[in-house]
Design a protein around this motif. Structure first.
Motif, PDB file in Angstrom:
ATOM      1  N   GLY A 178     -59.668  15.274  52.711  1.00  0.00           N
ATOM      2  CA  GLY A 178     -60.395  15.106  51.458  1.00  0.00           C
ATOM      3  C   GLY A 178     -61.776  15.719  51.446  1.00  0.00           C
ATOM      4  N   CYS A 179     -62.172  16.371  52.544  1.00  0.00           N
ATOM      5  CA  CYS A 179     -63.487  17.015  52.587  1.00  0.00           C
ATOM      6  C   CYS A 179     -63.462  18.312  51.785  1.00  0.00           C
ATOM      7  CB  CYS A 179     -63.888  17.298  54.030  1.00  0.00           C
ATOM      8  SG  CYS A 179     -62.867  18.549  54.841  1.00  0.00           S
ATOM      9  N   SER A 180     -64.631  18.880  51.568  1.00  0.00           N
ATOM     10  CA  SER A 180     -64.704  20.143  50.833  1.00  0.00           C
ATOM     11  C   SER A 180     -64.349  21.309  51.751  1.00  0.00           C
ATOM     12  CB  SER A 180     -66.112  20.346  50.276  1.00  0.00           C
ATOM     13  OG  SER A 180     -67.032  20.598  51.330  1.00  0.00           O
ATOM     14  N   PRO A 181     -63.791  22.388  51.206  1.00  0.00           N
ATOM     15  CA  PRO A 181     -63.558  23.591  52.018  1.00  0.00           C
ATOM     16  C   PRO A 181     -64.850  24.126  52.618  1.00  0.00           C
ATOM     17  CG  PRO A 181     -62.352  23.731  49.946  1.00  0.00           C
ATOM     18  CD  PRO A 181     -63.261  22.538  49.835  1.00  0.00           C
ATOM     19  N   GLU A 182     -65.961  23.889  51.918  1.00  0.00           N
ATOM     20  CA  GLU A 182     -67.249  24.376  52.418  1.00  0.00           C
ATOM     21  C   GLU A 182     -67.643  23.700  53.731  1.00  0.00           C
ATOM     22  OE1 GLU A 182     -66.902  25.358  48.184  1.00  0.00           O
ATOM     23  OE2 GLU A 182     -66.630  23.483  49.307  1.00  0.00           O
ATOM     24  N   LEU A 183     -67.247  22.437  53.919  1.00  0.00           N
ATOM     25  CA  LEU A 183     -67.531  21.774  55.199  1.00  0.00           C
ATOM     26  C   LEU A 183     -66.787  22.475  56.328  1.00  0.00           C
ATOM     27  CD1 LEU A 183     -68.768  19.446  56.868  1.00  0.00           C
ATOM     28  CD2 LEU A 183     -66.683  18.144  56.388  1.00  0.00           C
ATOM     29  N   ILE A 184     -65.539  22.835  56.086  1.00  0.00           N
ATOM     30  CA  ILE A 184     -64.766  23.559  57.095  1.00  0.00           C
ATOM     31  C   ILE A 184     -65.440  24.888  57.414  1.00  0.00           C
ATOM     32  CG2 ILE A 184     -62.541  24.607  57.632  1.00  0.00           C
ATOM     33  CD1 ILE A 184     -62.560  21.514  57.481  1.00  0.00           C
ATOM     34  N   PHE A 212     -76.513  22.861  55.731  1.00  0.00           N
ATOM     35  CA  PHE A 212     -75.407  22.533  54.836  1.00  0.00           C
ATOM     36  C   PHE A 212     -75.725  21.255  54.068  1.00  0.00           C
ATOM     37  CE2 PHE A 212     -71.264  20.379  54.133  1.00  0.00           C
ATOM     38  CZ  PHE A 212     -70.683  21.334  53.303  1.00  0.00           C
ATOM     39  N   VAL A 213     -75.382  21.244  52.797  1.00  0.00           N
ATOM     40  CA  VAL A 213     -75.576  20.061  51.959  1.00  0.00           C
ATOM     41  C   VAL A 213     -74.241  19.332  51.843  1.00  0.00           C
ATOM     42  CG1 VAL A 213     -76.243  19.198  49.691  1.00  0.00           C
ATOM     43  CG2 VAL A 213     -77.431  21.181  50.674  1.00  0.00           C
ATOM     44  N   MET A 214     -74.209  18.110  52.336  1.00  0.00           N
ATOM     45  CA  MET A 214     -72.976  17.332  52.337  1.00  0.00           C
ATOM     46  C   MET A 214     -72.587  16.898  50.927  1.00  0.00           C
ATOM     47  SD  MET A 214     -71.850  16.816  55.520  1.00  0.00           S
ATOM     48  CE  MET A 214     -72.486  17.303  57.145  1.00  0.00           C
ATOM     49  N   ASP A 241     -67.696  14.611  52.555  1.00  0.00           N
ATOM     50  CA  ASP A 241     -67.995  15.501  53.676  1.00  0.00           C
ATOM     51  C   ASP A 241     -68.635  14.759  54.844  1.00  0.00           C
ATOM     52  OD1 ASP A 241     -66.964  17.681  52.397  1.00  0.00           O
ATOM     53  OD2 ASP A 241     -68.902  18.552  51.833  1.00  0.00           O
ATOM     54  N   ALA A 242     -69.571  13.869  54.538  1.00  0.00           N
ATOM     55  CA  ALA A 242     -70.309  13.204  55.612  1.00  0.00           C
ATOM     56  C   ALA A 242     -69.366  12.408  56.512  1.00  0.00           C
ATOM     57  CB  ALA A 242     -71.387  12.298  55.028  1.00  0.00           C
ATOM     58  N   LEU A 243     -68.539  11.554  55.909  1.00  0.00           N
ATOM     59  CA  LEU A 243     -67.652  10.726  56.725  1.00  0.00           C
ATOM     60  C   LEU A 243     -66.580  11.573  57.404  1.00  0.00           C
ATOM     61  CD1 LEU A 243     -67.538   7.755  57.468  1.00  0.00           C
ATOM     62  CD2 LEU A 243     -65.776   7.442  55.721  1.00  0.00           C
ATOM     63  N   ALA A 244     -66.140  12.646  56.746  1.00  0.00           N
ATOM     64  CA  ALA A 244     -65.159  13.539  57.364  1.00  0.00           C
ATOM     65  C   ALA A 244     -65.741  14.241  58.583  1.00  0.00           C
ATOM     66  CB  ALA A 244     -64.680  14.571  56.348  1.00  0.00           C
TER      67      ALA A 244
END
Length: 512
Positions: free
Chosen positions: A118-124, A187-189, A193-196
């Motif tokens: 469920g995180c954003s692709p940007e986190l990856i 990077f801005v969560m 994103d944070a918990l992922a």
């Protein structure tokens, strides 16, 4: 990184030990699979849509742990997700080696590729950019109770946001400086994103993979020193043939290997109708540790692609999950620790047989003929202590009771601590191997054997740092030097090439 570096596509499939070694060493750069990134984006949309409607999603627009019922407003979300990461940067102690952190980042990315995080692709993309630009977050070892590495992964995630410490070009610096020098921006969560980035066991899994591979290497060395001592003692090879033919997988594998080494040269005639159990049951003892290591490592490989997130996206819905408890993997690793105790006792018993003398007319304490010396007998006190150290670290920890987060979190495995204890066991087993090699080389010289094959290889390397024992001399530095010799990966590779055990060696990529 250089353009010529090999790339490994992460697509949500298992990462074996060979692949993990390439990633950890920096010889390969992981890149996310396009289809996997589509799954990541689809799962993120499910979370984002729910958050946009003001519906609670744990750790995305709600607090965590004892603050789970606090629902943050849309205006709070950017600050909350950034703060959540920094609130979990609390690790202490020494740093994990860089290869462990590289592997952990790859595992985190790989488990997300299945589309349940469920995180954003940007986190990856941000995680992958760290590896691509050569940034390794500096992660202190203490901070996880083995139910999601929040205090460890918090140190990785903080670096993404420009806080904490990281290595860049081999230098430890602030995360802000590392990102700047690498040409990256903090990077801005986003919500989720944070918990992922925090609530997974990726570092525990990476560290466990490292120590399991090191344990496999130590066992391979101990098998060699075991053959060395068995030859010097004139042990019968018959029980190894029986184990190779009639036993379970691990015992048969070890029995076949041992019997194969006995056939390389003329094996000494058996000294007795019935050997002591430490000689007769070598295949059973080492077979048990080979089995438990293979099972534990197999479960660990599975963990490199299965989602251990909470919550998860499944069937277009957000569900809470208990997968952050890596209990099955932990229990198999603890079983391997118990098996190490049996190996340590087996090695100790053979060392005592050597120092006692008698078999093949060996002298007490392996004193050379005509010499006025006490000999190698006093070494048994060190060998006994090493055995007890291995034994004391095998007591299971995973069922210890804990209660945190206002009573919400009362399950744990303590996997990072178990990994640390296994590292100590492996060090002590390697020192036992050094002692067994020293005693065996002395016995081989006293009886006038001509070692061949892998035994000759071990004998020659032993004698390169530890000459025949004639007059009494200090042995502390010699033992440590021998331990270093038998830890050397080039020697391990030579052992594997000279006397292969393919099913075991290949699984752990021991020849790499």
């Amino acid at each position: 990184m250089l353009q010529s570096v090999k790339t490994i596509v992460l697509c949500g499939k298992p990462l074996d030990f060979g692949v993990l070694e390439e990633i950890g060493s920096g010889l390969a750069r992981p890149v996310p699979d396009d289809s996997g990134m589509e799954r990541v984006a689809a799962a993120h949309k499910v979370v984002a849509d729910r958050v946009a409607m003001g519906l609670p999603v744990y750790g995305s627009n709600t607090g965590v742990g004892s603050m789970k019922d606090r629902l943050w407003t849309a205006d709070d979300l950017a600050e909350f997700n950034t703060s959540l990461v920094r609130a979990h940067h609390f690790g202490t102690g020494g740093f994990f080696p860089a290869p462990v952190i590289r592997k952990a980042i790859a595992i985190r990315v790989n488990t997300a590729m299945r589309g349940h995080t469920g995180c954003s692709p940007e986190l990856i993309d941000a995680f992958v950019a760290l590896l691509e630009r050569g940034i390794v977050p500096a992660v202190r070892r203490h901070g996880s109770m083995g139910c999601a590495d929040i205090g460890l992964m918090g140190q990785v995630a903080s670096v993404l946001t420009g806080v904490g410490e990281a290595y860049f070009n081999g230098q430890l610096m602030t995360a802000e400086s590392a990102l700047k020098e690498a040409g990256l921006t903090p990077f801005v969560m986003r919500p989720r994103d944070a918990l992922a980035a925090l609530s997974v066991n990726a570092i525990s899994y990476a560290a466990a993979g490292d120590v399991l591979r090191e344990a496999a290497a130590a066992i391979r060395v101990l098998l060699v020193t075991g053959v060395m001592s068995s030859r010097a003692l004139g042990a019968s090879a018959d029980p190894w043939l029986v184990a190779a033919t009639l036993s379970t997988r691990g015992e048969a594998l070890v029995g076949s290997w041992l019997y194969g080494q006995s056939g390389i040269t003329e094996w000494p005639l058996p000294m007795a109708i019935h050997d002591p159990l430490s000689l007769r049951m070598t295949a059973q003892v080492f077979g048990s540790v080979v089995d438990t290591l293979l099972v534990a490592a197999g479960r660990l490989v599975e963990a490199t692609y299965l989602s251990d997130d909470n919550p998860v996206v499944l069937g277009g819905q957000v569900h809470s999950s208990g997968a952050s408890l890596p209990l099955t993997t932990t229990l198999y690793i603890e079983a391997a620790q118990i098996a190490f105790s049996h190996v340590a006792r087996n090695v100790l018993n053979r060392c005592i047989l050597l120092s006692n003398g008698g078999r093949r007319n060996l002298s007490v304490n392996l004193v050379a003929p005509g010499e006025v010396a006490t000999g190698l007998g006093p070494l048994m006190k060190l060998a006994v202590e090493l055995y007890m150290r291995v034994q004391s670290l095998a007591v299971p920890l995973s069922a210890q009771s804990i209660v945190v987060a206002g009573g919400l979190e009362e399950e744990a495995t303590f996997l990072p601590l178990i990994v640390e204890r296994m590292e100590a066991q492996v060090r002590d087993l390697r020192q036992l191997a050094a002692i067994e090699a020293m005693l065996s080389a002395q016995a081989i010289d006293l009886v006038g054997d001509e070692p061949m094959g892998v035994v000759k290889l071990a004998y020659d390397r032993t004698r390169s740092v530890s000459p025949i024992y004639l007059k009494d001399r200090p042995l502390s530095k010699e033992i440590e030097a021998l331990q270093a010799v038998f830890t050397d990966h080039d020697l391990l590779r030579a052992f594997v090439e000279t006397a292969p055990m393919p099913e075991f060696d290949d699984f752990f990529a021991l020849a790499k």
